[in-house]
Design an enzyme around this catalytic site. Structure first.
Site, PDB file in Angstrom:
ATOM      1  N   VAL A   1     -20.117   9.007   3.549  1.00  0.00           N
ATOM      2  CA  VAL A   1     -20.906   8.484   2.056  1.00  0.00           C
ATOM      3  C   VAL A   1     -19.748   9.321   0.404  1.00  0.00           C
ATOM      4  O   VAL A   1     -20.495  10.019  -0.074  1.00  0.00           O
ATOM      5  CB  VAL A   1     -22.011   9.155   1.705  1.00  0.00           C
ATOM      6  CG1 VAL A   1     -23.249   7.513   2.124  1.00  0.00           C
ATOM      7  CG2 VAL A   1     -22.146  10.042   2.152  1.00  0.00           C
ATOM      8  N   GLY A   2     -18.522   8.352   1.010  1.00  0.00           N
ATOM      9  CA  GLY A   2     -17.454   8.764  -0.195  1.00  0.00           C
ATOM     10  C   GLY A   2     -18.056   8.470  -1.604  1.00  0.00           C
ATOM     11  O   GLY A   2     -19.194   7.422  -1.548  1.00  0.00           O
TER      12      GLY A   2
ATOM     13  N   LYS B   1       1.128  -0.908  -0.298  1.00  0.00           N
ATOM     14  CA  LYS B   1      -0.062   0.286   0.027  1.00  0.00           C
ATOM     15  C   LYS B   1       1.068   1.497  -0.294  1.00  0.00           C
ATOM     16  O   LYS B   1       2.185   1.098   0.493  1.00  0.00           O
ATOM     17  CB  LYS B   1      -0.917   0.376   1.730  1.00  0.00           C
ATOM     18  CG  LYS B   1      -2.250   0.792   1.766  1.00  0.00           C
ATOM     19  CD  LYS B   1      -3.109   0.246   0.796  1.00  0.00           C
ATOM     20  CE  LYS B   1      -4.945   0.903   0.699  1.00  0.00           C
ATOM     21  NZ  LYS B   1      -5.370   0.176   0.232  1.00  0.00           N
TER      22      LYS B   1
END
Ligand code: NAD
Length: 355
Positions: A181-182, A80
Site C-alpha cells: 500500500v505505497g 527506465k
C-alpha cells in the site's frame, strides 16, 4: 556479469552506468527501444542486494516500458533508470541533483519520472538540474504525480476484468487483496473502498500498512500471506516476479490485476495462470495510467485527455486482449506482447492530442 548475453537484454539499445563520487550516486539508465520516440520511464531507488540484481531489474523494467508505450498507443520509446541505495537512508538532494545531471548527459534520449522509492518531491529536485524529467506539478496545470492515475487505471482495469471473468458490472462486495500500500496501492484501496469493495492489504513497511488501516479501514494481512487470500482479485502493487511456479499453485483469487511491473517470474507463468483458470490482466497494460499521465504532462495536454486515454485502455484494449486470449486459448500476457510488439516493430506513430 554479462550484459549483451544477459537473459533480460532483449536487444536493448543502451545501458548507461553512472557514478557520482561526491554524492555517492550509483545509477543505471536502460533504453530498450526508440522506434516510436525517445524513451520515457520512471526512476526506481531500491536497496538492491547486488549490482547484478539492479541490472536485471532495469533491463526488465525498461523493456516493459517499450511494450507499455506501444500497446497504449503513445509515441515514445521504452527506458527506465535505477538508483542503487536505500531510499529511506541514502536519498539526499545532492544525490538527486547528480541524477538530474546524469539525465543531461543523455540529451533527452531518456526522460525520467517517479517510481518505487522516488516521489514527486524527489522528481522536483531532479528537475532543478534537467529538463528531461516529468510528473510533477510545476510543469502542468492542476495535475501532479503519476501514481493516482496509475491507481485509477488499475481500478478501471479491475472493473473490466471483473466484468469479463465474473460477469459483474460493479465492484460492490468484490474482495480484493492488495500487496503493497505505497503510492499506488493506497490510492487503489481508496477507490475500491469508495465503491463498496472489501479490501485487505499487506505491506512490509508497518507504518504504510497502519496508515491504510487507520485512514481507509483496510483489513491487515501479514506480508507473507497476502498472495494466498481467499479473494476475487489479487492486486500486486509492490515489487515484481510475485507470480511464479511456487506462488501460482497456491493462489485462490480468480483475477490478478495490480500495478506492479513485471509480475510474472517468466513467460511460462502466463501459461500457468491460464491453466489455473486465473484471468491475468497484463501488468504493463493495466498500469499504464501513470505513463499516459506523464506523457501528456511532458508534451502539454490536459487532465481530461489523460482520463479519456486511460478509460480507453480499460474499455477497449483490455477487453480485446481478454477476448482474443480466450478465442485463441493463449495467455493474456502473450496476446498483449504480440499486439505491443507489432506496433513498436512497425514504428508506426499514433495520432494523439499531445506533441
Ligand atoms: P511505492 O514504493 O510507493 O510502494 C510500494 C510498496 O510496496 C511499499 O510500501 C513497499 O513497502 C511495499 N512492498 C515491497 N515489497 C513488499 C512485499 N513483499 N509485500 C508487501 N509489500 C511490499 O511504489 P509505487 O509507486 O506504489 O509502485 C508500486 C508498483 O507499481 C511498482 O512495481 C511500480 O513499478 C509499479 N508502478 C507504479 C507506477 C506509479 O505511477 N507509481 C506506475 C506503473 C507501475
Amino acid at each position: 556479469m554479462s550484459v549483451f548475453s544477459h537473459p533480460e537484454f532483449d536487444g536493448h539499445e543502451k545501458l548507461v552506468f553512472h557514478h557520482d563520487r561526491s554524492s555517492g550516486l550509483k545509477a543505471i539508465v536502460a533504453i530498450h527501444n526508440t522506434n516510436l520516440g525517445n524513451a520515457l520511464g520512471g526512476c526506481r531507488m531500491w536497496n538492491y542486494a547486488s549490482d547484478d540484481e539492479a541490472i536485471a531489474d532495469v533491463l526488465r523494467l525498461s523493456k516493459g516500458m517499450t511494450y507499455k508505450a506501444a500497446i497504449t498507443g503513445l509515441n515514445i520509446g521504452g527506458g527506465k533508470s535505477v538508483i542503487i541505495g536505500n531510499p529511506r537512508r541514502d536519498k539526499t538532494p545532492e544525490l538527486l541533483r547528480a541524477m538530474g545531471r546524469f539525465m543531461n548527459s543523455l540529451n533527452g534520449e531518456y526522460i525520467t519520472a517517479e517510481d518505487v522509492g522516488i516521489y514527486e518531491e524527489d522528481v522536483k529536485v531532479i528537475a532543478s538540474e534537467t529538463e528531461y524529467v516529468t510528473g510533477f506539478d510545476s510543469n502542468s496545470v492542476g495535475i501532479n504525480g503519476p501514481s493516482p492515475y496509475t491507481a485509477y487505471g488499475v481500478f478501471r482495469g479491475i472493473e473490466a476484468a471483473v466484468r469479463f471473468r465474473l460477469g459483474r458490472n460493479n465492484l460492490k462486495g468484490i474482495r480484493v487483496a492488495i500487496q503493497g500500500v505505497g503510492k499506488v496501492g493506497f490510492e487503489l484501496a481508496q477507490l475500491l473502498i469508495n465503491v463498496g469493495a472489501e479490501v485487505s492489504a499487506a505491506d512490509i513497511f508497518t507504518d504504510s500498512l497502519e496508515r491504510a488501516v487507520r485512514e481507509l479501514g483496510v483489513i491487515p494481512v501479514p506480508a507473507d500471506q497476502i498472495l494466498y487470500q481467499q479473494v476475487d482479485v489479487l492486486a500486486p502493487c509492490a515489487m515484481g516476479a510475485t507470480l511464479n511456479k511456487e506462488t501460482i499453485p497456491q493462489l485462490k483469487a480468480r483475477i490478478v490485476a495490480g500495478s506492479a511491473n513485471n509480475q510474472l517470474g517468466d513467460r511460462s507463468d502466463g501459461e500457468r495462470l491460464t491453466e489455473a483458470g486465473i484471468l491475468y490482466v497484463p501488468d504493463y497494460v493495466i498500469n499504464a495510467g501513470g505513463l499516459i499521465k506523464v506523457y501528456y504532462q511532458y508534451f502539454g495536454a490536459d487532465r481530461q485527455e489523460v482520463i479519456r486515454h486511460i478509460d480507453q485502455i480499460a474499455e477497449e484494449t483490455l477487453p480485446r486482449i481478454f477476448s482474443v486470449a480466450r478465442e485463441l486459448r493463449k495467455p493474456t500476457s502473450v496476446i498483449a506482447d504480440e499486439l505491443a510488439r507489432e506496433r513498436f516493430m512497425s514504428g508506426e506513430l499514433a495520432q494523439t492530442d499531445a506533441a
